[in-house]
Design an enzyme around this catalytic site. Structure first.
Site, short mmCIF file in Angstrom:
data_model
loop_
_atom_site.label_atom_id
_atom_site.label_comp_id
_atom_site.label_asym_id
_atom_site.label_seq_id
_atom_site.Cartn_x
_atom_site.Cartn_y
_atom_site.Cartn_z
N PRO A 78 0.78 -1.22 0.00
CA PRO A 78 0.00 0.00 0.00
C PRO A 78 0.82 1.28 0.00
O PRO A 78 1.65 1.49 0.87
CB PRO A 78 -0.79 -0.10 1.31
CG PRO A 78 -0.06 -1.08 2.15
CD PRO A 78 0.97 -1.77 1.32
N GLU A 79 0.57 2.10 -0.99
CA GLU A 79 0.92 3.51 -0.89
C GLU A 79 -0.41 4.24 -0.73
O GLU A 79 -1.45 3.61 -0.62
CB GLU A 79 1.67 3.96 -2.15
CG GLU A 79 3.03 3.28 -2.27
CD GLU A 79 4.17 4.26 -2.55
OE1 GLU A 79 3.96 5.47 -2.45
OE2 GLU A 79 5.27 3.80 -2.86
#
Length: 270
Positions: free
Chosen positions: A2-3
């Site tokens: 996840p960004e």
DNA sequence: CGGACTCCCTGCCGGC
DNA sequence: TGCCGGCAGGGAGTCC
């Protein structure tokens, strides 16, 4: 993986399915995350009604009237909605069971975290000193320019400093610097005002575009197939070290900067 | 204070 | 084939 766009996609994906629902049960199979999962999580949450889901930086906030559950996905975390009774897979560490739906936290590397904050979540120590949201007007080129004055640090780790701006991870720092034509190893303090304006605009652009594309897989995501919401084939530099620059065809240079892989074009980025 | 570095953990890939 | 080192998208904590 996840960004910010993945966290935002998760936020939008789960919110309509659990908002307004009551927590029926909590199951913690593995309490050892980045920080220990609060032992009193069941006592805090069971019976409470979820008011809403929001995001601050890369933190997801499940808001209840008494406080908020802060969830960070670390490097390898993900949240999925599964049917009640669905058998847990390896690394499915925590279930938050709502009426009819189970929010399941999965995280092989266990760099993620869960914290409870009574009252206003912004007062939590992990959120209190965060910089502005990259997609909000408060974050702009002028902000970057002011914050970068007299800073000796290379511009790439400067952009990844959550006190400067939240949510710009390694992938998007590389991409935005390429699009803005700025070499990642330049000192932040050497950026001109125009450099900063370009950089802020490209950060906003690349994050927004990625969120828009994450949205296209929302249905699959919520259905539980967990397909990541960003499209690797659209990345211009990240993961393309040695391959030709999309602008000038010179092979992209790959270095380590602040312990992170950094890719740039020695001709297009100055 | 800024900035560099370490570490938390599992999975995977390339080299031998 | 199996083992081993290195690396992976984060980021708090520590030290100088």
């Amino acid at each position: 993986m996840p960004e910010l766009p993945e966290v935002e996609t998760t936020c939008r994906g789960i919110a309509p399915h659990i908002t307004g629902r009551k927590v029926k049960a909590i199951v913690v199979r593995q309490p050892s995350l980045r920080w220990p999962v609060p032992a009193d999580l069941p006592a805090l949450l069971v019976g409470r009604k979820l008011h809403g889901v929001s995001r601050r930086g890369k933190y997801l906030l499940l808001g209840f009237s008494e406080g908020s559950l802060l969830i960070h996905l670390g490097m390898s975390g993900s949240l999925r909605l599964v049917a009640p009774g669905a058998p847990p897979q390896l690394h499915d560490h925590i279930d938050i069971a709502f009426s009819g739906r189970v929010l399941r936290y999965h995280d092989p590397r266990r760099f993620g975290s869960m914290h409870w904050q009574p009252g206003d979540p912004a007062e939590h120590f992990l959120l209190a000193s965060l910089g502005p949201e990259p997609l909000e007007p408060l974050f702009d080129g002028e902000w970057l320019f002011q914050r970068s004055r007299k800073r000796q640090q290379a511009v790439k780790p400067f952009l990844m400093d959550s006190k400067v701006v939240v949510g710009v991870g390694n992938i998007y720092a590389n991409e935005a610097l390429f699009m803005a034509g700025i070499k990642p190893i330049r000192k932040a303090g050497s950026l001109t005002r125009n450099n900063c304006l370009a950089l802020a605009e490209h950060i906003k652009f690349v994050l927004q575009r990625s969120i828009d594309q994450g949205g296209t897989t929302l249905r699959d995501f919520v259905g539980g197939d967990g397909k990541p919401g960003y499209f690797k084939q659209q990345l211009l530099v990240y993961g393309r070290g040695g391959e030709p620059c999309t602008v000038c065809a010179l092979p992209l240079k790959e270095i380590r900067l602040g312990q992170r892989t950094t890719v740039y074009c020695t001709r297009c980025q100055r």
